[in-house]
Design a protein around this motif. Sequence first.
Motif, PDB file in Angstrom:
ATOM      1  N   GLU A   1     -44.064  21.674  41.010  1.00 32.71           N
ATOM      2  CA  GLU A   1     -43.561  22.197  42.650  1.00 32.71           C
ATOM      3  C   GLU A   1     -42.783  22.840  42.146  1.00 32.71           C
ATOM      4  OE1 GLU A   1     -44.064  20.669  45.553  1.00 32.71           O
ATOM      5  OE2 GLU A   1     -46.255  21.071  45.053  1.00 32.71           O
ATOM      6  N   LEU A   2     -42.665  23.790  43.242  1.00 32.83           N
ATOM      7  CA  LEU A   2     -41.718  24.496  43.637  1.00 32.83           C
ATOM      8  C   LEU A   2     -40.629  23.719  44.082  1.00 32.83           C
ATOM      9  CD1 LEU A   2     -43.177  27.536  45.270  1.00 32.83           C
ATOM     10  CD2 LEU A   2     -42.215  27.705  43.130  1.00 32.83           C
ATOM     11  N   ARG A   3     -38.899  24.731  43.788  1.00 33.97           N
ATOM     12  CA  ARG A   3     -37.755  23.311  44.500  1.00 33.97           C
ATOM     13  C   ARG A   3     -37.442  24.104  45.963  1.00 33.97           C
ATOM     14  NH1 ARG A   3     -33.239  26.429  42.661  1.00 33.97           N
ATOM     15  NH2 ARG A   3     -34.411  27.386  42.106  1.00 33.97           N
ATOM     16  N   ALA A   4     -37.288  22.512  46.660  1.00 29.47           N
ATOM     17  CA  ALA A   4     -37.220  23.067  48.008  1.00 29.47           C
ATOM     18  C   ALA A   4     -35.699  23.800  48.224  1.00 29.47           C
ATOM     19  CB  ALA A   4     -36.245  21.704  48.320  1.00 29.47           C
ATOM     20  N   ALA A   5     -35.762  24.701  49.294  1.00 26.78           N
ATOM     21  CA  ALA A   5     -35.238  25.916  49.645  1.00 26.78           C
ATOM     22  C   ALA A   5     -33.601  25.316  49.930  1.00 26.78           C
ATOM     23  CB  ALA A   5     -35.323  25.586  51.045  1.00 26.78           C
ATOM     24  N   THR A   6     -33.084  26.117  48.851  1.00 26.11           N
ATOM     25  CA  THR A   6     -31.199  25.660  49.732  1.00 26.11           C
ATOM     26  C   THR A   6     -30.635  26.188  50.734  1.00 26.11           C
ATOM     27  OG1 THR A   6     -31.148  27.657  47.751  1.00 26.11           O
ATOM     28  CG2 THR A   6     -30.737  25.932  47.336  1.00 26.11           C
ATOM     29  N   PRO A   7     -30.041  25.433  51.560  1.00 27.10           N
ATOM     30  CA  PRO A   7     -29.357  25.959  52.872  1.00 27.10           C
ATOM     31  C   PRO A   7     -28.597  27.016  52.716  1.00 27.10           C
ATOM     32  CG  PRO A   7     -29.123  24.006  52.542  1.00 27.10           C
ATOM     33  CD  PRO A   7     -29.864  24.142  51.244  1.00 27.10           C
ATOM     34  N   ASP A   8     -27.819  28.202  53.196  1.00 31.15           N
ATOM     35  CA  ASP A   8     -26.969  28.776  52.883  1.00 31.15           C
ATOM     36  C   ASP A   8     -25.323  28.781  53.323  1.00 31.15           C
ATOM     37  OD1 ASP A   8     -28.790  30.897  52.268  1.00 31.15           O
ATOM     38  OD2 ASP A   8     -28.573  31.965  54.691  1.00 31.15           O
ATOM     39  N   GLU A   9     -24.197  28.425  52.260  1.00 29.70           N
ATOM     40  CA  GLU A   9     -23.655  27.868  52.537  1.00 29.70           C
ATOM     41  C   GLU A   9     -22.177  28.944  53.519  1.00 29.70           C
ATOM     42  OE1 GLU A   9     -21.471  24.889  52.157  1.00 29.70           O
ATOM     43  OE2 GLU A   9     -23.414  24.568  51.422  1.00 29.70           O
ATOM     44  N   LYS A  10     -21.866  28.265  54.926  1.00 29.33           N
ATOM     45  CA  LYS A  10     -21.155  29.101  56.224  1.00 29.33           C
ATOM     46  C   LYS A  10     -20.444  28.303  56.370  1.00 29.33           C
ATOM     47  CE  LYS A  10     -25.068  32.796  57.528  1.00 29.33           C
ATOM     48  NZ  LYS A  10     -25.646  33.126  57.691  1.00 29.33           N
ATOM     49  N   ALA A  11     -19.108  29.130  57.176  1.00 32.63           N
ATOM     50  CA  ALA A  11     -18.269  28.050  57.342  1.00 32.63           C
ATOM     51  C   ALA A  11     -18.709  28.086  58.983  1.00 32.63           C
ATOM     52  CB  ALA A  11     -17.545  29.091  57.206  1.00 32.63           C
ATOM     53  N   ASP A  12     -18.202  26.492  59.291  1.00 36.66           N
ATOM     54  CA  ASP A  12     -18.285  26.441  60.515  1.00 36.66           C
ATOM     55  C   ASP A  12     -17.791  27.066  61.809  1.00 36.66           C
ATOM     56  OD1 ASP A  12     -17.235  24.664  60.620  1.00 36.66           O
ATOM     57  OD2 ASP A  12     -18.671  22.758  60.540  1.00 36.66           O
ATOM     58  N   GLU A  13     -17.991  26.940  63.201  1.00 34.61           N
ATOM     59  CA  GLU A  13     -16.776  27.381  63.766  1.00 34.61           C
ATOM     60  C   GLU A  13     -15.468  26.863  64.178  1.00 34.61           C
ATOM     61  OE1 GLU A  13     -17.302  30.162  64.764  1.00 34.61           O
ATOM     62  OE2 GLU A  13     -18.428  29.599  63.826  1.00 34.61           O
ATOM     63  N   LEU A  14     -15.861  25.397  63.459  1.00 31.41           N
ATOM     64  CA  LEU A  14     -14.365  24.117  63.726  1.00 31.41           C
ATOM     65  C   LEU A  14     -13.759  24.710  61.751  1.00 31.41           C
ATOM     66  CD1 LEU A  14     -14.186  22.358  65.936  1.00 31.41           C
ATOM     67  CD2 LEU A  14     -14.793  20.700  63.662  1.00 31.41           C
ATOM     68  N   GLN A  15     -14.425  25.858  61.308  1.00 35.39           N
ATOM     69  CA  GLN A  15     -13.439  25.196  59.931  1.00 35.39           C
ATOM     70  C   GLN A  15     -12.456  26.871  60.440  1.00 35.39           C
ATOM     71  OE1 GLN A  15     -15.873  25.902  56.265  1.00 35.39           O
ATOM     72  NE2 GLN A  15     -14.222  27.062  55.606  1.00 35.39           N
ATOM     73  N   LYS A  16     -13.699  28.173  61.044  1.00 38.31           N
ATOM     74  CA  LYS A  16     -12.778  28.654  60.870  1.00 38.31           C
ATOM     75  C   LYS A  16     -11.875  28.971  61.916  1.00 38.31           C
ATOM     76  CE  LYS A  16     -16.878  31.340  60.313  1.00 38.31           C
ATOM     77  NZ  LYS A  16     -18.298  32.477  61.139  1.00 38.31           N
ATOM     78  N   ALA A  17     -11.927  27.957  63.374  1.00 35.31           N
ATOM     79  CA  ALA A  17     -10.450  27.890  64.112  1.00 35.31           C
ATOM     80  C   ALA A  17      -9.044  27.716  63.889  1.00 35.31           C
ATOM     81  CB  ALA A  17     -11.304  27.073  65.160  1.00 35.31           C
ATOM     82  N   ASN A  18      -9.058  26.978  62.357  1.00 33.13           N
ATOM     83  CA  ASN A  18      -7.932  26.478  61.504  1.00 33.13           C
ATOM     84  C   ASN A  18      -7.126  27.493  61.128  1.00 33.13           C
ATOM     85  OD1 ASN A  18      -6.532  25.113  60.531  1.00 33.13           O
ATOM     86  ND2 ASN A  18      -7.585  24.458  58.824  1.00 33.13           N
ATOM     87  N   VAL A  19      -6.738  28.317  62.010  1.00 30.94           N
ATOM     88  CA  VAL A  19      -6.021  29.344  61.752  1.00 30.94           C
ATOM     89  C   VAL A  19      -4.192  28.497  61.327  1.00 30.94           C
ATOM     90  CG1 VAL A  19      -7.121  31.340  62.373  1.00 30.94           C
ATOM     91  CG2 VAL A  19      -5.291  30.418  64.075  1.00 30.94           C
ATOM     92  N   ARG A  20      -3.868  29.377  60.176  1.00 32.73           N
ATOM     93  CA  ARG A  20      -2.394  28.898  59.689  1.00 32.73           C
ATOM     94  C   ARG A  20      -1.248  29.939  59.710  1.00 32.73           C
ATOM     95  NH1 ARG A  20      -1.181  23.564  59.540  1.00 32.73           N
ATOM     96  NH2 ARG A  20      -3.536  22.609  59.210  1.00 32.73           N
ATOM     97  N   LEU A  21      -0.864  30.027  60.053  1.00 29.07           N
ATOM     98  CA  LEU A  21      -0.166  31.845  59.933  1.00 29.07           C
ATOM     99  C   LEU A  21       1.703  31.464  58.412  1.00 29.07           C
ATOM    100  CD1 LEU A  21       0.366  35.231  60.476  1.00 29.07           C
ATOM    101  CD2 LEU A  21       1.987  34.067  62.407  1.00 29.07           C
ATOM    102  N   TYR A  22       1.827  32.081  57.276  1.00 32.62           N
ATOM    103  CA  TYR A  22       2.843  32.322  56.733  1.00 32.62           C
ATOM    104  C   TYR A  22       3.563  32.871  56.188  1.00 32.62           C
ATOM    105  CZ  TYR A  22      -0.886  28.090  55.169  1.00 32.62           C
ATOM    106  OH  TYR A  22      -0.525  26.850  54.876  1.00 32.62           O
ATOM    107  N   HIS A  23       5.128  33.037  56.733  1.00 32.39           N
ATOM    108  CA  HIS A  23       5.957  33.640  56.504  1.00 32.39           C
ATOM    109  C   HIS A  23       6.057  34.563  55.209  1.00 32.39           C
ATOM    110  CE1 HIS A  23       9.858  35.370  57.650  1.00 32.39           C
ATOM    111  NE2 HIS A  23       9.809  36.370  57.324  1.00 32.39           N
TER     112      HIS A  23
END
Length: 819
Positions: A232-254
């Motif tokens: 059998e062929l392998r199943a589709a592999t989903p693209d690993e993408k960042a969701d919006e919750l992850q992208k919203a987690n911004v932190r600023l460093y000095h």
Amino acid sequence: MTDPDMGLPTIERKPGLQIWTIEKMKMVPVPEKAYGGFFEGDCYIILYNKKTANGFMTDLHYWIGKDSSQDEQGAAAFYVTQMDDMLGGSPVQHREVEGHESEAFKSYFKNGIIYKKGGVASGFRHVETNMYNIKRLLHVKGKKHVSATEVELSWDSFNKGDAFLLDLGKVLIQWNGPDCNVAEKSRGLALARSIRDGERGGRAQIGIIDNEKDSPDLMQIMKTVLGERRGELRAATPDEKADELQKANVRLYHVYEKDDDLVVQEIATRPLTQDLLQHEDCHILDQGGFKIYVWRGKDSSISEKKAAFSRAVGFIQAKGYPATTNVEVVNDGAESAMFKQLFKRWTEKEEAQGLGKVYTTSKIAKVEQVKFDVSQLHARPELAAEQRMADDASGKVEVWRIEDLHMQPVDPKTYGQFYGGDCYLVLYTYLKSGRPHYIIYMWQGRHASVDEITACAFNAVELDKKYGNEPVQVRVTMGKEPQHFLAIFKGNLIIYEGGTSRAQSNEPEPEVRLFQVRGTDELNTKTIEVPARASSLNSNDVFLLKTSQVCYLWCGKGCSGDEREVAKMVANIISKRDKQTVLEGQEPAEFWVVLGGKAPYASDKRFQEPSVRYQPRLFECSNQTGRFIMTEVVGFCQEDLDEDDVMLLDTWEEVFLWIGKASNTYEKNEAISSAKEYLKTHPAGRDLATPIIMVKQGYEPLTFTGWFSAWDPYKWSDGKSYEEMKSSLGDVSGISEITVSNHHNNNAPSVVTNGNGAYPREVLLHKTMEELPEGVDPTKKEYYLSDADFQDIFGKSKDEFYQMPRWKQQNEKKQHGLF
């Protein structure tokens, strides 16, 4: 690591791309026809210039192939820093790792990126000696930005969800997995065509396998090259993408130096404000590990600036993020749009805010409304978009109130009056190119019940259906009415804080009411009820104070004659009592008595944030995985709107949802909640009441199309579908003939006799068709010889033989009795 005297190549001040690769620690230009192809063993430097009103905006990227050496990576980073210096510190710099490139990088290669095996060190060159002498398998991924990776020539490389391109020089076979969607097939085909037309000068044929059963000839070629498929062929592999919750987690460093040590200290999380950035130091902004930004203050030291990339990489290691994390270095005063949109507010010094509004900090910082000529809207769609005006507001208006969950027509005499306890539907009809267009506004009162808000949305869908699913739907939250909504009520838009306009309402009207009037003409005026107390006043505006005896028109010091005239008109709608004009500073005592006494109020500046100078952004939406994923389309154009997708266009003051004709029902139904989710998780902490506008493919208003540089209203009628592109490839029946004679592999004979899959020479030489063993192809007798016999008879290997021109092959076969 690198030679400090490394010379920089000539950098042309021209728009578009320039690409170099690192060879022996030197920058060597890549020929233009090879742009988009990257050897995995190399490092590259990419410069992209975009023309602006005052020169160029420049992005500098260094790209790291997965098999490149540390020395080359160091040289690439060094060169980018040198180039940045030479270009005056204005470019935005990016570190890109193969397979994890930024959206900006991918956007330069509209037809896709191809990762090639090898590199300079391994002896592969950028200019191939024989462009037809190719045998490779490319794994094609991505819907918006395609990348193709060279993978092992084997059925093991395949899966059900992606497209694969078997490139045999003169023939390209695109194999589409059974779970591959139309957008991926189309992008795969665009890539195949660009290889054919670019690398092969148009001299190659393309065959497509959408369903293996329907393409036996093409499958035969694939089996000839790859062997029989086992299992059998392998199943589709989903693209690993960042969701919006992850992208919203911004932190600023000095980031700063302290007694020879480098200190990295977290100073803030979302929402970030611009004043946190200190000009004498550097800062690192971590967007949830999805992307790392380094901001270099203009007064930071030379050594700090030079160390920007190494600091970011050190930060990635310290945090335990993958080495592939994307890094962008921005300079103080030349920040990228991507960086600015992570902040709650971002203002340039003395910059014009939008069209004709200048934000200054004078005594009364008033945001001036500049009048514009609405007749210019069609000639200048970009103006329509900036002013958020779909037309000149001269169309037909119909208003309904939601009552007992149904639509109840509102008396036209009271059009423009909205009560906070109600929900309303407004249908606006206007003519464009001789045919009607529709906008449905859903106005939601602050004090309306959840049931009414739900019924309002439900009735909007019914009304939409009634007009053939053509209308644009706009969700309007009380107090956040878009510009066009104001204009269609011709200066009569009055918003009462509470109550209802229903006939059976038995709520007594308040004794005293205070209204703030803002606007200079009938296109931009809005009147809002505010708490009836002195602290609600503001020196910039006109206020109407309504009592049972009199209606005061209070004119602040900062208001203009136009604003006073507009307020007089509104006063006649609000009150039938005598009108009395009161100038700020000359109020009669009873004015303050009615408001409950004097109190401080805003007198020096507008209580209104300047709008952000915002570059519109386009995203492809998907929340089918249960996580809300958005893929940005950088440098977007109309072509990027995919018929089978829902797209989100964010212009800061409004959010548009564009619904493609072929988008799936799930995504259509979820569109509004997706947009709300987008606002909720936006790193800049966005206003949740931002208007959300739903637009259907083919019925786009000017306020949407104006954000696209050249909008073609006829595109949807002649944009080629995947099936049309596929049929335009012409007849593919000749493919098998070209291929099998060019590409041979020992799996070719379907009939084998002895152990090594070959026949003894005596059963093949000088034999007629009838005398040959069953299953042997009489035109390909030489196929069935063992490698040793073949070498002995022809004096060359099979591979060498099949690289000869066809006529030469035929001549030699005749000579040796195998024709």
